[in-house]
Write an enzyme that holds these catalytic residues in place. Sequence first.
Site, short mmCIF file in Angstrom:
data_model
loop_
_atom_site.label_atom_id
_atom_site.label_comp_id
_atom_site.label_asym_id
_atom_site.label_seq_id
_atom_site.Cartn_x
_atom_site.Cartn_y
_atom_site.Cartn_z
N GLY A 110 41.32 43.91 35.70
CA GLY A 110 41.67 42.68 35.02
C GLY A 110 40.42 41.90 34.68
N GLN B 117 35.27 34.77 32.29
CA GLN B 117 34.31 35.62 33.02
C GLN B 117 33.22 36.18 32.12
OE1 GLN B 117 37.57 37.97 35.15
NE2 GLN B 117 35.89 38.08 36.61
N CYS C 206 36.37 40.80 43.03
CA CYS C 206 36.31 40.17 41.71
C CYS C 206 35.02 40.60 41.04
CB CYS C 206 36.33 38.64 41.89
SG CYS C 206 36.20 37.74 40.34
N LEU C 207 35.10 40.91 39.76
CA LEU C 207 33.90 41.32 39.03
C LEU C 207 32.84 40.22 39.01
CD1 LEU C 207 35.56 43.18 36.01
CD2 LEU C 207 34.47 44.22 38.01
N HIS D 209 45.54 36.40 40.12
CA HIS D 209 44.08 36.34 40.19
C HIS D 209 43.49 35.93 38.83
CE1 HIS D 209 40.11 38.10 41.71
NE2 HIS D 209 39.89 37.98 40.42
N GLU D 210 44.00 36.56 37.75
CA GLU D 210 43.46 36.27 36.42
C GLU D 210 43.85 34.87 35.93
OE1 GLU D 210 41.20 38.16 35.63
OE2 GLU D 210 41.77 39.85 36.90
N HIS E 245 41.63 32.36 37.32
CA HIS E 245 40.36 32.23 36.59
C HIS E 245 40.50 31.21 35.46
CE1 HIS E 245 37.53 35.11 38.24
NE2 HIS E 245 38.38 36.12 38.16
ZN ZN Z 1 38.18 37.84 39.24
#
Ligand code: ZN
Length: 176
Positions: A46, A51, A97-98, A139-140, A143
């Site tokens: 995701g 991000q 998380c990226l 989670h997304e 963000h």
């Molecule tokens: Zn994340």
Amino acid sequence: MAQRSILFADNPILRKKSRRVPRLTQEIQALIQDMWEVMRAARGVGLAAVQIGVPLRVIVVEIPEDMDDPDAGTSLALVNPELVKVSREVEEGVEGCLSVPGWVGTVPRHVEVTVKAVDPRGKPVRLKARGYLARVLQHEIDHTEGVLFIDRTTEVWPVEEGEEEQEEVRAAGKKV
Ligand code: ZN
């Protein structure tokens, strides 16, 4: 060709609330394409637009086909996603998380959620998700509100170097 890179947790942009997308312009379509590329290159499941430095309410989610999960193979690009309903039932799972490389943590999430959004063509979507897909969506959407999983985690720990996999979110016991 995606020329955008992923921002890390110390970047204040990640703490901004993203703006709603007023119109599905060509720029938004290009953004979504870039997001797919960046997410796949990083082997994530995701990604939110913020991000990659674009604080707009756009997310992409892709549950790998080879994952042992009822939603394996699901691909979603959602514009202006919002949680309209959440289950009272909550469960803990491990997430990464990226934007927070090298760390994972245990995060309680609603087991089931209903998300309202529009798809990239502007068609309204209302989607009910459970389990891992529900976790990734929460989670997304977090963000887009400037919230990172480390804000919600009950425990966070570093992943061993070399063992680390660059997934956006992963569930305990599931190899993505
Ligand atoms: Zn994340």
